[in-house]
Design a protein around this motif. Sequence first.
Motif, PDB file in Angstrom:
ATOM      1  N   SER A   1      33.992 -57.923 -23.898  1.00 24.94           N
ATOM      2  CA  SER A   1      34.824 -57.683 -25.130  1.00 24.94           C
ATOM      3  C   SER A   1      33.927 -57.545 -26.220  1.00 24.94           C
ATOM      4  O   SER A   1      32.505 -57.748 -26.213  1.00 24.94           O
TER       5      SER A   1
ATOM      6  N   LEU B   1      34.527 -49.492 -16.127  1.00 24.05           N
ATOM      7  CA  LEU B   1      34.270 -48.300 -17.063  1.00 24.05           C
ATOM      8  C   LEU B   1      33.555 -47.188 -16.254  1.00 24.05           C
ATOM      9  O   LEU B   1      32.648 -47.548 -15.519  1.00 24.05           O
TER      10      LEU B   1
ATOM     11  N   GLN C   1      40.170 -53.635 -26.483  1.00 25.29           N
ATOM     12  CA  GLN C   1      40.291 -53.027 -25.413  1.00 25.29           C
ATOM     13  C   GLN C   1      38.976 -53.646 -24.428  1.00 25.29           C
ATOM     14  O   GLN C   1      37.912 -53.030 -24.417  1.00 25.29           O
ATOM     15  N   PRO C   2      38.984 -54.685 -23.926  1.00 23.82           N
ATOM     16  CA  PRO C   2      38.213 -55.507 -23.171  1.00 23.82           C
ATOM     17  C   PRO C   2      38.318 -54.708 -21.505  1.00 23.82           C
ATOM     18  O   PRO C   2      39.024 -54.251 -21.407  1.00 23.82           O
ATOM     19  N   ILE C   3      37.290 -55.230 -20.753  1.00 22.89           N
ATOM     20  CA  ILE C   3      37.503 -55.210 -19.484  1.00 22.89           C
ATOM     21  C   ILE C   3      37.559 -56.600 -18.867  1.00 22.89           C
ATOM     22  O   ILE C   3      36.761 -57.475 -19.149  1.00 22.89           O
TER      23      ILE C   3
ATOM     24  N   ASP D   1      38.686 -54.604 -13.710  1.00 18.52           N
ATOM     25  CA  ASP D   1      38.611 -53.128 -14.517  1.00 18.52           C
ATOM     26  C   ASP D   1      37.213 -52.371 -14.379  1.00 18.52           C
ATOM     27  O   ASP D   1      36.265 -53.424 -14.199  1.00 18.52           O
TER      28      ASP D   1
ATOM     29  N   THR E   1      34.768 -46.844 -22.765  1.00 19.10           N
ATOM     30  CA  THR E   1      34.497 -47.459 -23.921  1.00 19.10           C
ATOM     31  C   THR E   1      35.129 -48.756 -23.901  1.00 19.10           C
ATOM     32  O   THR E   1      36.153 -49.213 -23.232  1.00 19.10           O
ATOM     33  N   ILE E   2      34.372 -49.688 -24.727  1.00 14.59           N
ATOM     34  CA  ILE E   2      35.049 -51.217 -25.031  1.00 14.59           C
ATOM     35  C   ILE E   2      35.195 -51.426 -26.282  1.00 14.59           C
ATOM     36  O   ILE E   2      34.136 -50.886 -27.064  1.00 14.59           O
ATOM     37  N   SER E   3      36.286 -51.792 -26.785  1.00 20.45           N
ATOM     38  CA  SER E   3      36.501 -52.107 -28.013  1.00 20.45           C
ATOM     39  C   SER E   3      37.057 -53.455 -28.329  1.00 20.45           C
ATOM     40  O   SER E   3      37.130 -54.254 -27.237  1.00 20.45           O
TER      41      SER E   3
ATOM     42  N   LEU F   1      28.752 -57.241 -28.372  1.00 19.93           N
ATOM     43  CA  LEU F   1      29.332 -57.311 -27.215  1.00 19.93           C
ATOM     44  C   LEU F   1      29.022 -58.391 -26.498  1.00 19.93           C
ATOM     45  O   LEU F   1      28.165 -58.993 -26.385  1.00 19.93           O
TER      46      LEU F   1
ATOM     47  N   THR G   1      41.501 -48.099 -16.832  1.00 23.91           N
ATOM     48  CA  THR G   1      40.168 -48.269 -16.195  1.00 23.91           C
ATOM     49  C   THR G   1      39.212 -46.788 -16.357  1.00 23.91           C
ATOM     50  O   THR G   1      38.074 -47.179 -15.934  1.00 23.91           O
TER      51      THR G   1
ATOM     52  N   PHE H   1      45.467 -49.501 -22.453  1.00 27.22           N
ATOM     53  CA  PHE H   1      44.122 -49.605 -21.812  1.00 27.22           C
ATOM     54  C   PHE H   1      44.201 -48.834 -20.608  1.00 27.22           C
ATOM     55  O   PHE H   1      44.988 -48.779 -19.629  1.00 27.22           O
TER      56      PHE H   1
END
Length: 768
Positions: free
Chosen positions: A81, A29, A16-18, A27, A11-13, A88, A7, A5
């Motif tokens: 996430s 994006l 790979q959250p924020i 975090d 993208t978010i997957s 999402l 910052t 990860f």
Amino acid sequence: MFLGFCTCLDTISITQPIRDSPDGDGDVLVSNGETFALGFFSPGKSNYRYVGIWYHKIPEKMVVWVANRDNPINDTSGFLSIDTQGNLVLFDNNDQTVPVWSTNSSALSTNGYSVAQLVDSGNLVLFQNESKKPLWQSFDYPTDTMLPNMKIRLDRRTGINKFLTSWKSEDDPSEGNYTYRIDPAGYPQLMLYKGQVPWWRTGHWNGIRFNGGPVFRLEPITNNTFVSNDNEISSMSSIYNISILSRIVVDESGLVQRFILLDQERGWTQFSSMPAETCDQYGYCGAFGLCDYKNTSEFECTCLPGFEPKSYSEWKFRDATHGCVRKPGSLICSEGEGFVKLENVIVPDTSKVVGNSDLSLEACEKECLRSCNCTAYASANISEGGSGCIKWHESLMDTRIFAGRGQDFYIRVDERELAQYAKKSKGFVATKRFRAIMVVSGLLILFSIGVFAYCATDNFSATNMLGKGGFGSVYKGQLVNGQEIAVKRLSKHSGQGMQEFKNEVMVIAKLQHRNLVRLLGCCIHKEEKMLIYEYLPNKSLDQFIFDATRRADLDWSKRFEIISGIARGILYLHQDSRLKIIHRDLKASNVLLDASMNTKFQILAWLRYLRRPNSSKNKQNSCGYMSPEYAMHGLYSTKSDVFSFGVLLLEIISSRKSTECINGSHFPNLIGHVWELWNDGKVLDIVDPLCQSFSTDEVSRGIHIGLLCVQEAATERPTMSDVIFMLANETTLPLPNTPAFTSHYADSSKSSGAISWNRVSITALEGR
């Protein structure tokens, strides 16, 4: 497969959250071009946490979209996430069973391989990782801000309406009171609503722009488009140069504002803010009324040709709520009738019109004449020389005139009205041209004011001084074109800084009312700061009502007009202006009179009282006019102005100063003396002996209203709208309670209670 990860990723997957963090710097994006950022934030003074999108490189966090606007997180435990269904989702780490917010899309990938990406347009897009097929996007769910290439859209097939909704406050992004949306009825238009009440409208799309929307001189920068077909109705704005930032915001106060950022150093430029003036308020002049804020007559509202006010008494006090009606004896749908052409008109509300895009304007006129219920018509598309046809069959609501923004509009009238209008039609066109010339001349004058301020006043000669106060001196001047002006040269020791001066100019410039002194311009040179006003030859009211000779020129009719003008101006500041203003320095010396003895007053003192609300100097300058709660505790409200108005009303009727000691009175001021006469049933004894031709009923009512305004308790005083209603209508008035500044001087032998209004009711029709 995503790497560890970072910052700076966009993208978010699912892996790979924020996450938010206790220090508030969670975090973030950042879009690929580093224009926008997404993360957790707390608005204003709030401690709640939200997920939002803002401009990345602008120091001030300008939030343009909020995910969980109505469902905040109480702490910093949130994380965003992708769930196993591919949505999402936003979770509160303390409870991961039910998401705080979710995209909740039904067209998601079944294998969970979805990715959310923040793109450089400010759009958060959820798409299938492999096929890149979009599944959901934030542009379809706007909050209070419209970005380039975002649509305000109504899906005709599903009925889903995507629109802007204001924040509740600067500290609370939840859904507020104002919405900006498409009204699909009739000929579609964009409408701003306050709750469910229409507040402002853009008008229909006329092929070039929205008929009632602001004119943007940004053709090289922006492109506005409107689509109306079987699938959708939508409005969109795009930017030709992607390095320029643009946004349209519906703020919590009910304004639709457009901003452009050309570069960081210059900051945001506001290109429009609607509604901008009284005529922009939906239905301000009522049904069949016509609003023109540049109208130099008494009222912005007039009636459309062939119509007259439904209530003349209401229009006298600038209230056109009930609009206009057909003139008596009008013969519509008869031989000889026709249409009067009005130019530069923002056509009435099109939500109930009948349209035909194939008809020419000539055919449109014939179609309208065939139906007795057709009241007006206009071209639907002015971009093609006037094609298409829209016809009105019901009330004409929200019709406005504004040069350069409107179009031709045709109103149906009978033979008599048509003949009368034909005689003056040339004059009408000439008037329009004259106004255009005056606008250009005005701009030239404003440009030259700063240059000629000194020689206009003969280098601020003492012989040209009109007055002097704690905030500076006023000089009479004359521009090179012969126009007389009043120049307020602000004291260098006034304590007012440059920013305060600019703020005051901006406030005054936004206030447009016939009973307020008009600001023509300003000048800033080193430490010099000047305000340039229209010159009023009759100067201030105190020089008339307190002058033994000149006050004889004020009969009751003129005094009543002055009282009404002051009331209308204060009501505008309290209620009808874009900015709610409490005057706080209303007195006879601040009420000015133009060449026709029309009332105008200044609000220059407004800002200085913000800094010194309870100073002894201010009390001395306004002695006799200040309400008890303001004089003693520095507390002020609109009711403080009502008190000052009541004192001024009694002064105008009596031609006596509020602080004057009157022989034989038990009280050392005018209020106490009037109260004493009221208790004795002799209240008309206070009327100026030189006031001629007065109606005893009207004067008695005026004194009664004055006593209601100066009551000790602020909550018992009427509002200015109440005052105007009481002045205009013969309604039963409540009994006044003990006025302020009288209780300590009351004669114990006299009753201090309220005395019945019947004791001062006089039926004689002659003046003294």
